[in-house]
Design an enzyme around this catalytic site. Structure first.
Site, PDB file in Angstrom:
ATOM      1  N   THR A  86       8.967 -10.763   2.099  1.00 53.32           N
ATOM      2  CA  THR A  86       8.176  -9.635   1.580  1.00 53.32           C
ATOM      3  C   THR A  86       7.771  -9.936   0.135  1.00 53.32           C
ATOM      4  OG1 THR A  86      10.222  -8.531   0.935  1.00 53.32           O
ATOM      5  CG2 THR A  86       9.198  -7.774   2.966  1.00 53.32           C
ATOM      6  N   TYR A 147       2.189  -7.688   4.097  1.00 56.83           N
ATOM      7  CA  TYR A 147       3.216  -7.778   5.154  1.00 56.83           C
ATOM      8  C   TYR A 147       2.736  -7.096   6.437  1.00 56.83           C
ATOM      9  CZ  TYR A 147       8.004  -7.452   7.097  1.00 56.83           C
ATOM     10  OH  TYR A 147       9.131  -7.551   7.881  1.00 56.83           O
TER      11      TYR A 147
HETATM   12  N1  CAA Z   1       3.454   7.527   0.109  1.00 55.86           N
HETATM   13  C1  CAA Z   1       2.769   8.038  -0.922  1.00 55.86           C
HETATM   14  N2  CAA Z   1       2.959   7.676  -2.194  1.00 55.86           N
HETATM   15  C2  CAA Z   1       3.900   6.763  -2.438  1.00 55.86           C
HETATM   16  C3  CAA Z   1       4.670   6.167  -1.411  1.00 55.86           C
HETATM   17  C4  CAA Z   1       4.425   6.602  -0.096  1.00 55.86           C
HETATM   18  N3  CAA Z   1       5.087   6.113   0.942  1.00 55.86           N
HETATM   19  N4  CAA Z   1       5.505   5.269  -1.940  1.00 55.86           N
HETATM   20  C5  CAA Z   1       5.294   5.299  -3.285  1.00 55.86           C
HETATM   21  N5  CAA Z   1       4.333   6.184  -3.582  1.00 55.86           N
HETATM   22  C6  CAA Z   1       3.775   6.532  -4.883  1.00 55.86           C
HETATM   23  C7  CAA Z   1       4.803   6.584  -5.960  1.00 55.86           C
HETATM   24  O1  CAA Z   1       5.452   7.841  -5.946  1.00 55.86           O
HETATM   25  C8  CAA Z   1       3.941   6.378  -7.216  1.00 55.86           C
HETATM   26  O2  CAA Z   1       3.292   7.594  -7.516  1.00 55.86           O
HETATM   27  P1  CAA Z   1       3.084   8.044  -9.051  1.00 55.86           P
HETATM   28  O3  CAA Z   1       2.320   6.907  -9.698  1.00 55.86           O
HETATM   29  O4  CAA Z   1       2.310   9.305  -8.908  1.00 55.86           O
HETATM   30  O5  CAA Z   1       4.458   8.208  -9.572  1.00 55.86           O
HETATM   31  C9  CAA Z   1       2.855   5.439  -6.728  1.00 55.86           C
HETATM   32  O6  CAA Z   1       2.916   5.481  -5.305  1.00 55.86           O
HETATM   33  C10 CAA Z   1       2.967   3.974  -7.158  1.00 55.86           C
HETATM   34  O7  CAA Z   1       4.303   3.632  -7.340  1.00 55.86           O
HETATM   35  P2  CAA Z   1       4.715   2.308  -8.121  1.00 55.86           P
HETATM   36  O8  CAA Z   1       4.006   2.222  -9.437  1.00 55.86           O
HETATM   37  O9  CAA Z   1       6.194   2.246  -8.084  1.00 55.86           O
HETATM   38  O10 CAA Z   1       4.036   1.214  -7.208  1.00 55.86           O
HETATM   39  P3  CAA Z   1       4.356  -0.304  -7.024  1.00 55.86           P
HETATM   40  O11 CAA Z   1       3.072  -1.047  -6.964  1.00 55.86           O
HETATM   41  O12 CAA Z   1       5.375  -0.787  -8.000  1.00 55.86           O
HETATM   42  O13 CAA Z   1       4.963  -0.334  -5.569  1.00 55.86           O
HETATM   43  C11 CAA Z   1       6.502  -0.043  -3.821  1.00 55.86           C
HETATM   44  C12 CAA Z   1       6.101   0.365  -5.237  1.00 55.86           C
HETATM   45  C13 CAA Z   1       6.598  -1.555  -3.709  1.00 55.86           C
HETATM   46  C14 CAA Z   1       5.474   0.435  -2.823  1.00 55.86           C
HETATM   47  C15 CAA Z   1       7.856   0.584  -3.561  1.00 55.86           C
HETATM   48  O14 CAA Z   1       7.686   1.979  -3.457  1.00 55.86           O
HETATM   49  C16 CAA Z   1       8.506   0.070  -2.315  1.00 55.86           C
HETATM   50  O15 CAA Z   1       9.208  -0.935  -2.343  1.00 55.86           O
HETATM   51  N6  CAA Z   1       8.330   0.755  -1.181  1.00 55.86           N
HETATM   52  C17 CAA Z   1       8.945   0.384   0.066  1.00 55.86           C
HETATM   53  C18 CAA Z   1       8.103  -0.583   0.811  1.00 55.86           C
HETATM   54  C19 CAA Z   1       8.799  -0.925   2.086  1.00 55.86           C
HETATM   55  O16 CAA Z   1       9.127  -0.065   2.891  1.00 55.86           O
HETATM   56  N7  CAA Z   1       9.051  -2.209   2.303  1.00 55.86           N
HETATM   57  C20 CAA Z   1       9.748  -2.615   3.478  1.00 55.86           C
HETATM   58  C21 CAA Z   1      10.593  -3.797   3.155  1.00 55.86           C
HETATM   59  S1  CAA Z   1      11.666  -4.212   4.470  1.00 55.86           S
HETATM   60  C22 CAA Z   1      10.674  -4.828   5.636  1.00 55.86           C
HETATM   61  O17 CAA Z   1       9.515  -5.030   5.456  1.00 55.86           O
HETATM   62  C23 CAA Z   1      11.317  -5.144   6.949  1.00 55.86           C
HETATM   63  C24 CAA Z   1      10.603  -4.507   8.056  1.00 55.86           C
HETATM   64  O18 CAA Z   1       9.906  -5.205   8.801  1.00 55.86           O
HETATM   65  C25 CAA Z   1      10.782  -3.054   8.332  1.00 55.86           C
END
Ligand code: CAA
Length: 240
Positions: A86, A147
């Protein structure tokens, strides 16, 4: 003679559980890994399964790796394309290299490995390929444009190759895991992960062994009529 199975990314996480599950079921297993030498060494000591180092994103390295395994263990009849990485981030922050790395490893790796073993499987008229997709390739996931695209690509790849392999008794299937208790999922920020787990009907993360269970089902000799399918193993988080 026991069939030879190659598991990419096979020394850690879901891949480790698959390697061990296949060995326990009587297959001869070769576990590929890309980087973590220490973990691979410990894995081999613990399981007795030999680990082979190469990068699945590298076409020539995959060909050489399959060749080496075939000369040491015998023809490769089962491939589990599990290696994946990832590089999460919203589109705003996602760099071109975060896109390329994920596409080349997660999706390119499937092509590279299948290509390396394809002619042999066709000549022998037997093959079992299982590609590890993801719930996030089915449903999308905020912060995972790269991804989700690669994993979604794996599901299309599976359905296309299944049609090409069918007459030669080569089955090609995918498993779409949900959130499994591995290092990859542990890297998700704790508050984000808590919200994801709250949406899993079973109420917990999955276990790597629960994915291995599906792989064993799909690679069996008597699973020859199951091809082009996607098995979701996700605790009920996404159903379709
Ligand atoms: N829906 C709506 N808004 C969301 C959100 C969602 N699901 N997730 C985050 N946001 C919002 C945040 O609240 C933030 O809002 P504000 O700016 O208003 O505060 C905004 O999006 C941006 O947040 P960041 O600045 O933190 O964004 P970033 O570019 O640093 O990214 C991220 C953050 C990487 C998305 C982080 O939230 C994250 O890691 N999320 C999980 C992703 C995930 O599920 N990955 C799976 C990994 S495991 C895998 O992939 C195995 C598999 O096959 C299942």
């Amino acid at each position: 003679m026991a069939r030879v199975a190659v598991v990419t990314g096979g020394t850690r996480g879901i891949g480790e559980a698959i390697s061990v599950g296949l060995k326990k079921a009587g297959y001869t297993v070769a576990a590929n890994y890309a980087g973590n030498e220490e973990r691979a060494k410990a894995f081999t000591e613990r399981t007795g399964i030999k680990a082979y180092k190469w990068d699945v994103a590298d076409f020539d390295a995959c060909a050489a790796g399959v060749k080496q395994i075939e000369s040491e263990l015998g023809p490769v009849e089962i491939i589990v394309n599990n290696a994946g990485i990832t590089r999460d981030g919203t589109m705003k922050k996602m760099t071109r290299s975060a896109w390329d790395d994920v596409m080349h490893t997660n999706l390119g790796g499937c092509y590279n490995m299948c290509k390396a073993a394809w002619d042999g499987m066709n000549e022998r008229k037997f093959g079992r390929i299982v590609n590890i997709g993801s719930i996030n390739g089915q449903a999308g996931q905020y912060g995972q444009v790269n991804y989700a695209a690669a994993k979604s690509g794996i599901h299309g790849f599976t359905k296309a190759l299944a049609q090409e392999g069918a007459r030669a008794n080569i089955t090609v299937n995918a498993i779409a895991p949900g959130y499994i208790d591995t290092d990859m999922v542990a890297a998700v920020p704790a508050d984000v992960l808590a919200k994801i787990v709250a949406r899993i009907p079973v109420g917990r993360l999955g276990k790597a062994d629960e994915i291995a269970r599906g792989v064993l089902f799909l690679v069996a000799d008597d699973a020859g009529f199951i091809t082009g399918s996607t098995m979701s193993i996700n605790g009920g988080q996404h159903m379709y």
